[in-house]
Design a protein around this motif. Structure first.
Motif, PDB file in Angstrom:
ATOM      1  N   UNK A  79      46.716  40.784  56.358  1.00  0.00           N
ATOM      2  CA  UNK A  79      46.711  41.660  57.527  1.00  0.00           C
ATOM      3  C   UNK A  79      46.482  43.128  57.169  1.00  0.00           C
ATOM      4  N   UNK A  80      45.836  43.376  56.026  1.00  0.00           N
ATOM      5  CA  UNK A  80      45.443  44.732  55.657  1.00  0.00           C
ATOM      6  C   UNK A  80      44.094  45.026  56.301  1.00  0.00           C
ATOM      7  N   UNK A  81      43.975  46.067  57.130  1.00  0.00           N
ATOM      8  CA  UNK A  81      42.666  46.424  57.693  1.00  0.00           C
ATOM      9  C   UNK A  81      41.671  46.715  56.569  1.00  0.00           C
ATOM     10  N   UNK A  82      40.448  46.232  56.700  1.00  0.00           N
ATOM     11  CA  UNK A  82      39.520  46.360  55.583  1.00  0.00           C
ATOM     12  C   UNK A  82      38.093  46.587  56.063  1.00  0.00           C
ATOM     13  N   UNK A  83      37.301  47.155  55.154  1.00  0.00           N
ATOM     14  CA  UNK A  83      35.871  47.338  55.354  1.00  0.00           C
ATOM     15  C   UNK A  83      35.151  46.782  54.133  1.00  0.00           C
ATOM     16  N   UNK A  84      34.914  45.461  54.097  1.00  0.00           N
ATOM     17  CA  UNK A  84      34.183  44.881  52.968  1.00  0.00           C
ATOM     18  C   UNK A  84      32.707  45.244  53.027  1.00  0.00           C
ATOM     19  N   UNK A  85      32.149  45.547  51.866  1.00  0.00           N
ATOM     20  CA  UNK A  85      30.737  45.913  51.742  1.00  0.00           C
ATOM     21  C   UNK A  85      30.023  44.778  51.019  1.00  0.00           C
ATOM     22  N   UNK A  86      29.134  44.095  51.687  1.00  0.00           N
ATOM     23  CA  UNK A  86      28.465  42.946  51.095  1.00  0.00           C
ATOM     24  C   UNK A  86      27.491  43.387  50.002  1.00  0.00           C
ATOM     25  N   UNK A  87      27.595  42.743  48.830  1.00  0.00           N
ATOM     26  CA  UNK A  87      26.681  43.015  47.718  1.00  0.00           C
ATOM     27  C   UNK A  87      26.038  41.705  47.288  1.00  0.00           C
ATOM     28  N   UNK A  88      24.944  41.821  46.558  1.00  0.00           N
ATOM     29  CA  UNK A  88      24.173  40.631  46.193  1.00  0.00           C
ATOM     30  C   UNK A  88      24.813  39.847  45.053  1.00  0.00           C
ATOM     31  N   UNK A  89      25.500  40.514  44.143  1.00  0.00           N
ATOM     32  CA  UNK A  89      26.149  39.818  43.037  1.00  0.00           C
ATOM     33  C   UNK A  89      27.446  39.168  43.465  1.00  0.00           C
ATOM     34  N   UNK A  90      28.002  38.344  42.567  1.00  0.00           N
ATOM     35  CA  UNK A  90      29.243  37.638  42.861  1.00  0.00           C
ATOM     36  C   UNK A  90      30.440  38.457  42.389  1.00  0.00           C
ATOM     37  N   UNK A  91      31.416  38.629  43.274  1.00  0.00           N
ATOM     38  CA  UNK A  91      32.673  39.281  42.891  1.00  0.00           C
ATOM     39  C   UNK A  91      33.270  38.560  41.695  1.00  0.00           C
ATOM     40  N   UNK A  92      33.784  39.308  40.759  1.00  0.00           N
ATOM     41  CA  UNK A  92      34.316  38.741  39.514  1.00  0.00           C
ATOM     42  C   UNK A  92      35.643  38.014  39.723  1.00  0.00           C
ATOM     43  N   UNK A  93      36.028  37.248  38.728  1.00  0.00           N
ATOM     44  CA  UNK A  93      37.362  36.679  38.659  1.00  0.00           C
ATOM     45  C   UNK A  93      38.120  37.309  37.489  1.00  0.00           C
ATOM     46  N   UNK A  94      39.426  37.340  37.607  1.00  0.00           N
ATOM     47  CA  UNK A  94      40.301  37.811  36.544  1.00  0.00           C
ATOM     48  C   UNK A  94      41.362  36.738  36.322  1.00  0.00           C
ATOM     49  N   UNK A  95      41.550  36.314  35.073  1.00  0.00           N
ATOM     50  CA  UNK A  95      42.456  35.213  34.761  1.00  0.00           C
ATOM     51  C   UNK A  95      43.660  35.707  33.976  1.00  0.00           C
ATOM     52  N   UNK A  96      44.847  35.379  34.455  1.00  0.00           N
ATOM     53  CA  UNK A  96      46.091  35.663  33.744  1.00  0.00           C
ATOM     54  C   UNK A  96      46.765  34.339  33.405  1.00  0.00           C
ATOM     55  N   UNK A  97      47.073  34.155  32.125  1.00  0.00           N
ATOM     56  CA  UNK A  97      47.733  32.934  31.661  1.00  0.00           C
ATOM     57  C   UNK A  97      49.118  33.291  31.144  1.00  0.00           C
ATOM     58  N   UNK A  98      50.138  32.710  31.751  1.00  0.00           N
ATOM     59  CA  UNK A  98      51.514  32.895  31.296  1.00  0.00           C
ATOM     60  C   UNK A  98      51.873  31.759  30.343  1.00  0.00           C
ATOM     61  N   UNK A  99      52.134  32.090  29.077  1.00  0.00           N
ATOM     62  CA  UNK A  99      52.494  31.083  28.088  1.00  0.00           C
ATOM     63  C   UNK A  99      54.008  30.853  28.151  1.00  0.00           C
TER      64      UNK A  99
END
Length: 331
Positions: A79-99
């Motif tokens: 429910x955060x108001x937002x203004x997404x801007x469409x780009x041609x590339x794919x948004x990245x992922x970030x991975x966190x691993x808890x050992x």
């Protein structure tokens, strides 16, 4: 979208994926569980945390491909108001691993999509419109490939034109190419070291380095986040050192963004800067106790903030309810 007291900008957002694993070791398959997805990237996190603190905020960010669509959906769900801007590339992922066996946390951060010159201009145009009704703009996070190294200077110029105060939290080239127009710069100690090219082993050296940026006109003030050592606020005339609040940590991911969120919320309430920084530390403390980059409970932040004043030098500040207490010592 109606005007907001605070606008955040994230040029390189991420879909944050957090998992648990018994052991992390080379070659073998690592079986993961407890998968969690959060909308991430510096400014996106700040916006979600500001919203959790009950202050109007709007998030401006890029989004591309299926991961970008997932980020947009997660932000909509929050429910955060937002203004997404469409780009041609794919948004990245970030991975966190808890050992789980050791309590260690491993973080894998991808570079993000290259933005075309036209997409960069669109980001600045959207920000220009959004900043017109904002008291503060928070630009946070790395610059993705292809973005001009002076992009954040262009952001600073826009904020100056629109009468919004800029809080900047970035690193690398995005930080190195800022020359003016920042109200508050919020580097980590590592980022400050990289910016000035010195090890900065003592508080005096850290204060001196931060003041060099102020003297050059880069920023009016600098807040250096020191992790478990707290934070350091440096202005042209004074400095304040703040201790961290000692709590067990579930995840350190997003704690710096939570600190920025608390600070900008305090500033938007017209609190003195030293008080706003204390509120930022309280917000980061609450964030340390939540998984992934999930938000905290506001009452936890206020509890840590009020507790921060017990037995410390706090003349001239206020508590979470705005009640005056004793002043913060400066030197």
């Amino acid at each position: 979208m109606s005007g907001s007291a605070i606008v955040t900008l994230t040029v390189n957002p991420a879909l944050d994926v957090t998992v648990d694993a018994d052991h992390v070791q080379p070659t073998d398959k690592i079986r993961c569980r407890a998968v969690r997805y959060d909308a991430g990237g510096g400014g996106v996190n700040v916006a979600r945390f500001v919203h959790a603190l009950g202050v109007p905020v709007s998030a401006v960010f890029t989004a591309g491909g299926p991961t970008g669509a997932h980020v947009v959906a997660l932000i909509d769900d929050s429910e955060v108001p937002s203004l997404p801007i469409t780009v041609s590339g794919h948004t990245r992922q970030s991975l966190t691993v808890n050992e789980c066996a050791t309590g260690r946390q491993y973080r894998f951060v991808l570079p993000g999509p290259a933005l075309t010159p036209e997409e960069q201009i669109r980001c600045l145009d959207v920000l220009k419109d959004a900043a017109g009704s904002a008291g503060y703009v928070v630009a946070s996070g790395s610059l993705p490939p292809g973005v001009r190294p002076d992009f954040y200077q262009q952001v600073a110029d826009i904020c100056g034109q629109r009468g919004a105060r800029l809080i900047l939290d970035t690193s690398g080239g995005g930080l190195a190419h800022i020359s003016s127009g920042v109200f508050m710069l919020k580097p980590s100690l590592r980022e400050l070291r990289e910016c000035v090219g010195r090890p900065l082993l003592t508080e005096v050296e850290q204060t001196t380095a931060a003041r060099e940026l102020i003297d050059r006109g880069v920023a009016e003030m600098v807040v250096v986040s020191l992790g478990a050592e707290g934070a350091l606020l440096v202005t042209a005339r004074s400095s304040h050192r703040y201790a961290a609040i000692d709590v067990p940590s579930v995840s350190g991911v997003g704690a710096g963004d939570a600190m920025v969120a608390g600070i900008v919320v305090g500033l938007s309430r017209a609190w003195p800067v030293p008080v706003a920084v204390r509120y930022g530390i309280a917000t980061a403390t609450a964030k340390l106790q939540t998984p992934g980059t999930s938000a905290f409970v506001r009452s936890d932040v206020d509890g840590y903030f009020d507790g921060y004043f017990d037995g410390v030098d706090t003349e001239g500040t206020v508590d979470a309810k705005g009640t005056a207490v004793r002043p913060v010592r400066s030197r």
